[in-house]
Scaffold this active site. Structure first.
Site, PDB file in Angstrom:
ATOM      1  N   SER A  68      -2.608   8.940  -8.628  1.00 35.44           N
ATOM      2  CA  SER A  68      -2.224   8.261  -7.381  1.00 35.44           C
ATOM      3  C   SER A  68      -1.519   6.933  -7.603  1.00 35.44           C
ATOM      4  O   SER A  68      -0.829   6.440  -6.699  1.00 35.44           O
ATOM      5  CB  SER A  68      -3.455   8.044  -6.496  1.00 35.44           C
ATOM      6  N   LYS A 117       0.915   5.509  -1.844  1.00 36.76           N
ATOM      7  CA  LYS A 117       0.812   4.914  -0.509  1.00 36.76           C
ATOM      8  C   LYS A 117       2.165   4.693   0.163  1.00 36.76           C
ATOM      9  O   LYS A 117       2.240   4.594   1.393  1.00 36.76           O
ATOM     10  CB  LYS A 117       0.091   3.568  -0.600  1.00 36.76           C
TER      11      LYS A 117
END
Length: 325
Positions: free
Chosen positions: A305, A54
């Protein structure tokens, strides 16, 4: 209507992000390749300083804000990784950061990380969507610049740079697996992959305990769904408009996995690939494992991720992995 980012926007985002974030490696995994009977490459987004992909989006977003907006303050909602991204970017660009997150069972590691980055934390509600509604109210009442966690083209273009790196490092990649919570990462990957080579298959993976994104994609409209999963990084009660608009036409497949399949994938990554992943970070691996018969002989990228797990979650994952037949 908000316009989705283009492939050109992703290339521009890479130039914006480059001074602040290093490129992450795409490593061939011998252990997983042998298990899958395929060429498996792991995109190590957990190598970022924040431990998650992110961070790309937050930097791209803050870089485009004016001084007055930064001074007023930026507010968003998060279960952790998106909040860290905005807090980190606010620190870089000297802006005030406020993060709304659920008061119920927040991830303590992510809370501590956001505090260390100087964010002001606002605990509210039982889940992400209640915290998000509270952040939107505070933005209206106090004049903060609200950052939607997913319906924001600059965020999607920013996180789309990971897919750009995958294709540059492995131009003949055939299948890309990505986790989906709100959908920014998957929608960014779809824009990049289909813009460069439409033959690349992009497959999203979500937990069946929080399937709003999957159901929204399947039904072609935004859907609410119950949420009951330990993997807070992919846990939302709603599908979101902009990512769903993008993936509705560009995503090739969508896989649902159980919490135990997520835990098994966490254990598998530790043992076969020497890789630490949180539940959401192991989702793409869990989805690929579920579809491994279709992957035999192919070149496959799997995005890790994030690695912001707790010791308890990791211990539970290792138990599921070792207890499995």
């Amino acid at each position: 209507m908000i316009q989705p980012p283009t492939l050109r926007d992703v290339y521009e985002a890479r130039k914006t992000i480059a001074p602040y974030l290093a490129r992450t490696p795409l490593h061939y995994s011998a252990g997983l390749s042998r298990l899958f009977e395929a060429e498996i490459y792991l995109k190590h987004e957990e190598y970022h300083p924040l431990g998650a992909f992110k961070g790309r989006g937050g930097i791209n977003f803050l870089a485009h804000l004016g001084e007055e907006e930064r001074r007023r303050g930026v507010i968003t909602a998060s279960t952790g990784n998106h909040g860290q991204s905005i807090a980190n970017a606010c620190q870089i660009f000297d802006a005030r950061a406020l993060i709304a997150l659920p008061a119920k069972d927040p991830n303590p590691l992510k809370v501590a990380a956001m505090e260390a980055l100087g964010a002001e934390l606002v605990f509210y509600g039982e889940n992400f969507d209640e915290a998000k509604a509270h952040a939107e109210r505070l933005a209206r009442e106090e004049g903060y610049r609200y950052v939607h966690p997913t319906d924001e083209p600059l965020l999607i273009a920013g996180v789309g740079t990971q897919a750009l790196e995958i294709i540059e490092d492995l131009p003949d990649v055939e299948v890309m697996y990505m986790p989906l919570g709100g959908g920014s990462g998957v929608s960014g990957a779809c824009i990049v992959a289909k813009g460069i080579n439409p033959e690349i298959k992009v497959r999203a993976v979500q937990g069946e305990g929080a399937p709003a994104g999957y159901l929204s994609w399947q039904q072609g409209q935004l859907v609410q769904a119950p949420m009951n999963t330990f993997a807070e990084g992919i846990a939302t009660m709603n599908g979101y408009e902009l990512p769903q608009r993008i993936i509705r036409h560009l995503l090739d497949d969508f896989v649902l996995v159980s919490d135990d399949e997520l835990r098994f994938a966490m254990g598998l990554l530790v043992e076969k690939a020497h890789t630490l992943a949180e539940g959401a970070g192991a989702a793409a691996t869990a989805g690929a494992l579920k579809q491994r018969e279709s992957l035999r002989g192919k070149k496959v990228s799997i995005t890790i991720s994030g690695a912001n797990t707790t010791a308890d979650h990791l211990a539970a994952a290792l138990k599921v992995y070792h207890d499995s037949p």
